[in-house]
Write a protein that holds these residues in place. Structure first.
Motif, PDB file in Angstrom:
ATOM      1  N   LEU A  97       9.294   7.188  -8.105  1.00  0.00           N
ATOM      2  CA  LEU A  97       9.032   5.703  -7.219  1.00  0.00           C
ATOM      3  C   LEU A  97       9.623   5.148  -8.775  1.00  0.00           C
ATOM      4  O   LEU A  97       9.375   5.391  -9.865  1.00  0.00           O
ATOM      5  N   GLU A  98      10.149   4.058  -8.443  1.00  0.00           N
ATOM      6  CA  GLU A  98      10.439   2.835  -9.993  1.00  0.00           C
ATOM      7  C   GLU A  98       9.696   2.067  -9.282  1.00  0.00           C
ATOM      8  O   GLU A  98       9.722   0.526  -8.742  1.00  0.00           O
ATOM      9  N   PHE A  99       8.522   1.187 -10.737  1.00  0.00           N
ATOM     10  CA  PHE A  99       7.650   0.640 -10.333  1.00  0.00           C
ATOM     11  C   PHE A  99       8.396  -0.792 -11.644  1.00  0.00           C
ATOM     12  O   PHE A  99       8.659  -0.441 -12.046  1.00  0.00           O
ATOM     13  N   ASP A 100       7.501  -2.193 -11.525  1.00  0.00           N
ATOM     14  CA  ASP A 100       7.698  -2.879 -12.623  1.00  0.00           C
ATOM     15  C   ASP A 100       7.003  -3.649 -13.283  1.00  0.00           C
ATOM     16  O   ASP A 100       5.999  -3.772 -12.510  1.00  0.00           O
ATOM     17  N   ALA A 101       7.536  -3.854 -14.100  1.00  0.00           N
ATOM     18  CA  ALA A 101       6.432  -4.854 -14.818  1.00  0.00           C
ATOM     19  C   ALA A 101       5.568  -5.698 -14.371  1.00  0.00           C
ATOM     20  O   ALA A 101       4.625  -5.886 -14.819  1.00  0.00           O
ATOM     21  N   ARG A 102       6.156  -6.269 -13.183  1.00  0.00           N
ATOM     22  CA  ARG A 102       5.355  -7.019 -12.461  1.00  0.00           C
ATOM     23  C   ARG A 102       4.209  -7.230 -11.379  1.00  0.00           C
ATOM     24  O   ARG A 102       3.719  -7.414 -11.438  1.00  0.00           O
ATOM     25  N   SER A 118      10.855   3.313   3.170  1.00  0.00           N
ATOM     26  CA  SER A 118      10.068   4.250   1.561  1.00  0.00           C
ATOM     27  C   SER A 118       8.998   3.427   1.389  1.00  0.00           C
ATOM     28  O   SER A 118       8.717   2.301   0.743  1.00  0.00           O
ATOM     29  N   ASN A 119       8.543   4.260   0.545  1.00  0.00           N
ATOM     30  CA  ASN A 119       7.588   3.863  -0.425  1.00  0.00           C
ATOM     31  C   ASN A 119       7.930   2.317  -1.521  1.00  0.00           C
ATOM     32  O   ASN A 119       7.413   1.961  -2.239  1.00  0.00           O
ATOM     33  N   GLN A 120       9.896   2.876  -2.150  1.00  0.00           N
ATOM     34  CA  GLN A 120      10.506   2.262  -2.742  1.00  0.00           C
ATOM     35  C   GLN A 120      10.498   1.217  -2.173  1.00  0.00           C
ATOM     36  O   GLN A 120      10.318   0.099  -3.079  1.00  0.00           O
ATOM     37  N   GLU A 121      10.667   0.967  -0.433  1.00  0.00           N
ATOM     38  CA  GLU A 121      10.343  -0.581  -0.718  1.00  0.00           C
ATOM     39  C   GLU A 121       9.093  -1.125  -0.450  1.00  0.00           C
ATOM     40  O   GLU A 121       9.416  -2.415  -0.472  1.00  0.00           O
ATOM     41  N   VAL A 122       8.003  -0.480  -0.406  1.00  0.00           N
ATOM     42  CA  VAL A 122       6.976  -0.771  -0.834  1.00  0.00           C
ATOM     43  C   VAL A 122       7.047  -1.694  -2.051  1.00  0.00           C
ATOM     44  O   VAL A 122       6.523  -2.998  -2.179  1.00  0.00           O
ATOM     45  N   PHE A 155       1.294  -1.291   0.079  1.00  0.00           N
ATOM     46  CA  PHE A 155       0.395  -0.496   0.413  1.00  0.00           C
ATOM     47  C   PHE A 155       0.955   1.150   0.364  1.00  0.00           C
ATOM     48  O   PHE A 155       1.962   1.009   0.434  1.00  0.00           O
ATOM     49  N   ILE A 156       1.216   1.755  -0.934  1.00  0.00           N
ATOM     50  CA  ILE A 156       1.188   3.155  -1.126  1.00  0.00           C
ATOM     51  C   ILE A 156       0.196   4.342  -0.538  1.00  0.00           C
ATOM     52  O   ILE A 156      -0.442   4.521  -1.087  1.00  0.00           O
ATOM     53  N   GLY A 157       0.601   5.093   0.858  1.00  0.00           N
ATOM     54  CA  GLY A 157      -0.611   5.235   1.138  1.00  0.00           C
ATOM     55  C   GLY A 157      -1.005   5.159   1.958  1.00  0.00           C
ATOM     56  O   GLY A 157      -1.876   3.730   2.433  1.00  0.00           O
ATOM     57  N   THR A 158      -1.302   5.595   3.585  1.00  0.00           N
ATOM     58  CA  THR A 158      -2.090   4.771   5.048  1.00  0.00           C
ATOM     59  C   THR A 158      -2.575   5.627   5.909  1.00  0.00           C
ATOM     60  O   THR A 158      -2.790   6.238   6.476  1.00  0.00           O
TER      61      THR A 158
END
Length: 256
Positions: A81-86, A54-58, A5-8
């Motif tokens: 943030l760096e999202f992945d295709a997965r 951090s959000n990146q760790e999420v 979850f990004i945002g709590t």
């Protein structure tokens, strides 16, 4: 399932609480450090819930990502943030369409939208999902109703319908105030109306009848339900809902 979850905030709190309470299977839930008190409280509910640094760790520790930030800060939060295709992205962000979410996350990830409401924590919520998505449905169906729609226009219309929450309570307040004028204590009026509404709401889950037929079944010719319904209809009270919701939809879709 590894869920992040990004945002709590309030919605994340409700969703995570519901997932735990109703035994939805997951391997791990990773939480944004934003709103540390809420995140820490959720982590205390289940050992599989972790607050990240951090959000990146999420993102690094999750496969399905729920975006639960307010629209005003969405671009600023997601751009770093760096999202992945997965990543399977489920966006709760109001007013931001799928194409825009995909642009913000900058990957070919699967992106769907959902509107979970706070009552999912109690297994009583309705969540709209667009487009149909097995993963999102598996999360929200155990928490109440999960309604899948095939267009963002329909999604926006259901989003507009959630603008009736305040007016729902305002109608109850009007009834409670009337009862007080008849000599009841406010506490008693409120207790009665709360239980009364729970009973009516529960009735909607026991049948697939149109609401119009349910209304008719409550009315006997010349009875008091018929009297109030007829008076409100003659005054155009119900029509005001459609007019107001139409203006809300115009706002959501950028026409106003």
């Amino acid at each position: 399932m590894r869920l992040g979850f990004i945002g709590t905030g309030v919605i994340t709190q409700a969703v995570v609480t519901g997932l735990i309470r109703f035994g939805v299977p997951f391997e791990r839930i990773a939480l944004s450090p934003r709103n540390a008190e809420t995140a820490a409280g959720l982590a205390e509910l289940d050992a599989r819930v972790h607050v990240c640094a951090s959000n990146q760790e999420v993102l690094a520790t999750s496969d399905a990502i729920c975006l639960a930030v307010v629209p005003q800060i969405a671009a600023g939060v997601l751009s770093g943030l760096e999202f992945d295709a997965r990543h399977h992205v489920i966006s709760f962000i109001a007013g931001i369409k799928i194409d825009e979410v995909r642009r913000l996350v900058r990957t070919a990830s699967k992106v769907v939208r959902a509107i979970p409401l706070p009552a999912v924590a109690e297994g009583k919520g309705s969540t709209v999902i667009c487009p149909a998505d097995d993963l999102a449905k598996s999360l929200f169906l155990p928490l109440g109703e999960a309604v899948e729609v095939d267009s963002e226009g329909k999604f926006d219309a259901l989003s507009a319908a959630t603008a009736t929450m305040a007016s729902f309570y305002a109608v109850l307040e009007a009834q409670a105030s009337w009862l007080v004028r008849q000599g009841l204590r406010y506490e008693d009026a409120r207790a009665f109306l709360s239980g009364y509404c729970v009973g009516l709401a529960h009735g909607t889950t026991r049948t697939a009848q149109p609401f119009s037929l349910m209304a008719e079944s409550c009315m006997t010719p010349g009875g008091i339900n018929e009297q109030v319904h007829a008076e409100l209809s003659q005054r155009g009270t119900y029509a005001h809902y459609g007019d107001a919701l139409g203006r809300v939809l115009d706002r959501i879709e950028g026409r106003a």
